[in-house]
Design a protein around this motif. Structure first.
Motif, PDB file in Angstrom:
ATOM      1  N   ARG A  56      82.956 -49.134  66.874  1.00 53.81           N
ATOM      2  CA  ARG A  56      83.751 -48.502  65.816  1.00 53.81           C
ATOM      3  C   ARG A  56      85.228 -48.776  66.047  1.00 53.81           C
ATOM      4  O   ARG A  56      85.728 -48.637  67.156  1.00 53.81           O
ATOM      5  CB  ARG A  56      83.496 -46.997  65.770  1.00 53.81           C
ATOM      6  N   ILE A  57      85.911 -49.143  64.965  1.00 52.40           N
ATOM      7  CA  ILE A  57      87.341 -49.418  65.015  1.00 52.40           C
ATOM      8  C   ILE A  57      88.006 -48.649  63.876  1.00 52.40           C
ATOM      9  O   ILE A  57      87.682 -48.874  62.700  1.00 52.40           O
ATOM     10  CB  ILE A  57      87.636 -50.927  64.875  1.00 52.40           C
ATOM     11  N   PRO A  58      88.933 -47.760  64.189  1.00 51.50           N
ATOM     12  CA  PRO A  58      89.644 -47.048  63.118  1.00 51.50           C
ATOM     13  C   PRO A  58      90.525 -48.001  62.313  1.00 51.50           C
ATOM     14  O   PRO A  58      91.079 -48.959  62.858  1.00 51.50           O
ATOM     15  CB  PRO A  58      90.516 -46.036  63.869  1.00 51.50           C
ATOM     16  N   PHE A  59      90.650 -47.740  61.025  1.00 54.27           N
ATOM     17  CA  PHE A  59      91.590 -48.509  60.203  1.00 54.27           C
ATOM     18  C   PHE A  59      92.977 -48.393  60.851  1.00 54.27           C
ATOM     19  O   PHE A  59      93.370 -47.320  61.300  1.00 54.27           O
ATOM     20  CB  PHE A  59      91.637 -47.957  58.786  1.00 54.27           C
ATOM     21  N   GLY A  60      93.685 -49.512  60.895  1.00 51.31           N
ATOM     22  CA  GLY A  60      95.025 -49.532  61.449  1.00 51.31           C
ATOM     23  C   GLY A  60      95.082 -49.814  62.931  1.00 51.31           C
ATOM     24  O   GLY A  60      96.159 -50.013  63.476  1.00 51.31           O
ATOM     25  N   ARG A  61      93.951 -49.878  63.617  1.00 56.13           N
ATOM     26  CA  ARG A  61      93.936 -50.115  65.064  1.00 56.13           C
ATOM     27  C   ARG A  61      93.423 -51.516  65.370  1.00 56.13           C
ATOM     28  O   ARG A  61      92.407 -51.948  64.838  1.00 56.13           O
ATOM     29  CB  ARG A  61      93.067 -49.078  65.759  1.00 56.13           C
ATOM     30  N   GLY A  62      94.105 -52.236  66.238  1.00 54.42           N
ATOM     31  CA  GLY A  62      93.695 -53.585  66.613  1.00 54.42           C
ATOM     32  C   GLY A  62      93.844 -54.550  65.451  1.00 54.42           C
ATOM     33  O   GLY A  62      94.337 -54.198  64.378  1.00 54.42           O
ATOM     34  N   VAL A  63      93.408 -55.773  65.677  1.00 54.22           N
ATOM     35  CA  VAL A  63      93.542 -56.807  64.648  1.00 54.22           C
ATOM     36  C   VAL A  63      92.617 -56.509  63.466  1.00 54.22           C
ATOM     37  O   VAL A  63      93.030 -56.595  62.314  1.00 54.22           O
ATOM     38  CB  VAL A  63      93.272 -58.211  65.243  1.00 54.22           C
ATOM     39  N   CYS A  64      91.375 -56.127  63.752  1.00 57.34           N
ATOM     40  CA  CYS A  64      90.426 -55.838  62.665  1.00 57.34           C
ATOM     41  C   CYS A  64      90.863 -54.638  61.844  1.00 57.34           C
ATOM     42  O   CYS A  64      90.845 -54.674  60.609  1.00 57.34           O
ATOM     43  CB  CYS A  64      89.024 -55.608  63.228  1.00 57.34           C
ATOM     44  N   ILE A  94      77.702 -63.002  66.443  1.00 59.93           N
ATOM     45  CA  ILE A  94      77.275 -63.872  67.535  1.00 59.93           C
ATOM     46  C   ILE A  94      78.373 -63.823  68.586  1.00 59.93           C
ATOM     47  O   ILE A  94      79.544 -64.021  68.269  1.00 59.93           O
ATOM     48  CB  ILE A  94      77.042 -65.309  67.047  1.00 59.93           C
ATOM     49  N   GLY A  95      78.009 -63.534  69.803  1.00 56.30           N
ATOM     50  CA  GLY A  95      78.969 -63.434  70.887  1.00 56.30           C
ATOM     51  C   GLY A  95      78.565 -62.326  71.834  1.00 56.30           C
ATOM     52  O   GLY A  95      77.463 -61.790  71.749  1.00 56.30           O
ATOM     53  N   LYS A  96      79.486 -61.974  72.732  1.00 57.80           N
ATOM     54  CA  LYS A  96      79.232 -60.893  73.680  1.00 57.80           C
ATOM     55  C   LYS A  96      79.218 -59.555  72.948  1.00 57.80           C
ATOM     56  O   LYS A  96      79.783 -59.439  71.862  1.00 57.80           O
ATOM     57  CB  LYS A  96      80.320 -60.885  74.747  1.00 57.80           C
ATOM     58  N   PRO A  97      78.605 -58.530  73.563  1.00 54.72           N
ATOM     59  CA  PRO A  97      78.640 -57.202  72.950  1.00 54.72           C
ATOM     60  C   PRO A  97      80.069 -56.808  72.604  1.00 54.72           C
ATOM     61  O   PRO A  97      81.020 -57.187  73.285  1.00 54.72           O
ATOM     62  CB  PRO A  97      78.061 -56.290  74.042  1.00 54.72           C
ATOM     63  N   ALA A  98      80.200 -56.027  71.527  1.00 53.98           N
ATOM     64  CA  ALA A  98      81.523 -55.730  70.975  1.00 53.98           C
ATOM     65  C   ALA A  98      81.719 -54.236  70.764  1.00 53.98           C
ATOM     66  O   ALA A  98      80.762 -53.454  70.794  1.00 53.98           O
ATOM     67  CB  ALA A  98      81.687 -56.472  69.647  1.00 53.98           C
ATOM     68  N   CYS A  99      82.953 -53.875  70.498  1.00 52.00           N
ATOM     69  CA  CYS A  99      83.290 -52.498  70.139  1.00 52.00           C
ATOM     70  C   CYS A  99      82.490 -52.125  68.898  1.00 52.00           C
ATOM     71  O   CYS A  99      82.356 -52.934  67.979  1.00 52.00           O
ATOM     72  CB  CYS A  99      84.779 -52.391  69.844  1.00 52.00           C
ATOM     73  N   VAL A 159      96.340 -62.757  71.329  1.00 53.66           N
ATOM     74  CA  VAL A 159      95.900 -61.377  71.147  1.00 53.66           C
ATOM     75  C   VAL A 159      96.598 -60.425  72.118  1.00 53.66           C
ATOM     76  O   VAL A 159      96.772 -59.248  71.816  1.00 53.66           O
ATOM     77  CB  VAL A 159      94.367 -61.238  71.265  1.00 53.66           C
ATOM     78  N   HIS A 160      97.029 -60.938  73.266  1.00 51.34           N
ATOM     79  CA  HIS A 160      97.681 -60.070  74.245  1.00 51.34           C
ATOM     80  C   HIS A 160      99.068 -59.638  73.776  1.00 51.34           C
ATOM     81  O   HIS A 160      99.617 -58.656  74.281  1.00 51.34           O
ATOM     82  CB  HIS A 160      97.746 -60.760  75.604  1.00 51.34           C
ATOM     83  N   ALA A 195      90.528 -55.126  73.324  1.00 52.59           N
ATOM     84  CA  ALA A 195      89.922 -56.225  74.080  1.00 52.59           C
ATOM     85  C   ALA A 195      88.437 -55.962  74.293  1.00 52.59           C
ATOM     86  O   ALA A 195      88.054 -55.198  75.169  1.00 52.59           O
ATOM     87  CB  ALA A 195      90.631 -56.396  75.420  1.00 52.59           C
ATOM     88  N   CYS A 196      87.605 -56.586  73.472  1.00 42.87           N
ATOM     89  CA  CYS A 196      86.156 -56.480  73.654  1.00 42.87           C
ATOM     90  C   CYS A 196      85.662 -57.569  74.615  1.00 42.87           C
ATOM     91  O   CYS A 196      84.732 -57.356  75.370  1.00 42.87           O
ATOM     92  CB  CYS A 196      85.440 -56.601  72.314  1.00 42.87           C
ATOM     93  N   ASP A 197      86.266 -58.743  74.554  1.00 43.50           N
ATOM     94  CA  ASP A 197      85.901 -59.866  75.413  1.00 43.50           C
ATOM     95  C   ASP A 197      87.183 -60.357  76.076  1.00 43.50           C
ATOM     96  O   ASP A 197      88.105 -60.835  75.403  1.00 43.50           O
ATOM     97  CB  ASP A 197      85.266 -60.984  74.580  1.00 43.50           C
ATOM     98  N   ALA A 198      87.248 -60.247  77.382  1.00 46.70           N
ATOM     99  CA  ALA A 198      88.458 -60.628  78.127  1.00 46.70           C
ATOM    100  C   ALA A 198      88.816 -62.098  77.951  1.00 46.70           C
ATOM    101  O   ALA A 198      89.958 -62.485  78.193  1.00 46.70           O
ATOM    102  CB  ALA A 198      88.273 -60.303  79.609  1.00 46.70           C
ATOM    103  N   TYR A 199      87.855 -62.915  77.532  1.00 45.69           N
ATOM    104  CA  TYR A 199      88.123 -64.347  77.366  1.00 45.69           C
ATOM    105  C   TYR A 199      88.761 -64.690  76.016  1.00 45.69           C
ATOM    106  O   TYR A 199      89.212 -65.810  75.817  1.00 45.69           O
ATOM    107  CB  TYR A 199      86.847 -65.165  77.561  1.00 45.69           C
ATOM    108  N   SER A 200      88.772 -63.750  75.084  1.00 39.93           N
ATOM    109  CA  SER A 200      89.390 -64.016  73.778  1.00 39.93           C
ATOM    110  C   SER A 200      90.900 -64.113  73.941  1.00 39.93           C
ATOM    111  O   SER A 200      91.522 -63.273  74.579  1.00 39.93           O
ATOM    112  CB  SER A 200      89.057 -62.901  72.790  1.00 39.93           C
ATOM    113  N   ARG A 201      91.470 -65.159  73.368  1.00 35.34           N
ATOM    114  CA  ARG A 201      92.919 -65.366  73.445  1.00 35.34           C
ATOM    115  C   ARG A 201      93.581 -65.392  72.075  1.00 35.34           C
ATOM    116  O   ARG A 201      94.752 -65.113  71.952  1.00 35.34           O
ATOM    117  CB  ARG A 201      93.213 -66.683  74.179  1.00 35.34           C
ATOM    118  N   SER A 202      92.833 -65.794  71.038  1.00 31.85           N
ATOM    119  CA  SER A 202      93.379 -65.794  69.681  1.00 31.85           C
ATOM    120  C   SER A 202      92.316 -65.243  68.737  1.00 31.85           C
ATOM    121  O   SER A 202      91.126 -65.220  69.068  1.00 31.85           O
ATOM    122  CB  SER A 202      93.831 -67.196  69.262  1.00 31.85           C
TER     123      SER A 202
END
Length: 160
Positions: A77-85, A70-75, A100-101, A108-115
């Motif tokens: 595919r995320i490789p293991f080891g990249r980004g928080v996920c 639930i939320g805005k469209p997202a990335c 997150v910055h 950054a999938c949603d510019a409004y995400s901060r944590s």
């Protein structure tokens, strides 16, 4: 019909205990993993205040692939080891990110995400998915949120 009442005024341990019970009730007897992830994302959204994204990334070979959310469209595919996920998936460890910055390699999938809070879903010691929560509020998540969402991840591990 399911009607779960979420009281955001409960202390976090009680809120997450109620969320875990609701999550378990939603998935009982349903064998379809996509349906279960969709309902789990919805009940997380209903119970956990101050979110702008809640959902799943599924492990497919050596990367994470977008699941129900639930939320805005997202990335997608995320490789293991990249980004928080990807970090949560590669380490098999929960990630609590107050800003997150400041996280190296943040995606950054949603510019409004901060944590962000990302909890791996484990089965037989293997990461099969991650639960990803984003908030527009810096420092939104803490160790109580992490512990609470780990309860939900245990429910998810049997349902997806």
């Amino acid at each position: 019909m399911y009607d779960f009442a979420a009281d955001a005024n409960l202390p976090k341990p009680e809120l997450y205990s109620a969320l875990a019970r609701a999550a378990d009730a939603l998935v009982q007897g349903e064998p379809d993993p996509i349906a279960n992830m969709a309902n789990l994302a919805a009940v997380i959204w209903q119970f956990v205040p101050d979110l702008n994204w809640a959902g799943f990334y599924r492990t497919v070979e050596d990367e994470l692939v977008l699941g129900p959310f639930i939320g805005k469209p997202a990335c997608i595919r995320i490789p293991f080891g990249r980004g928080v996920c990807g970090t949560a998936a590669s380490l098999g460890a929960t990630q609590v990110v107050p800003d997150v910055h400041a996280f190296p390699g943040h995606i950054a999938c949603d510019a409004y995400s901060r944590s962000e809070l990302v909890v791996p879903v484990l089965r037989d010691g293997r990461v099969i998915a991650v639960i990803d929560l984003d908030s527009p509020t810096p420092g939104r998540f803490d160790e109580e949120d992490a512990a609470g969402m780990q309860l939900v991840a245990q429910v998810a591990s049997l349902a997806i």
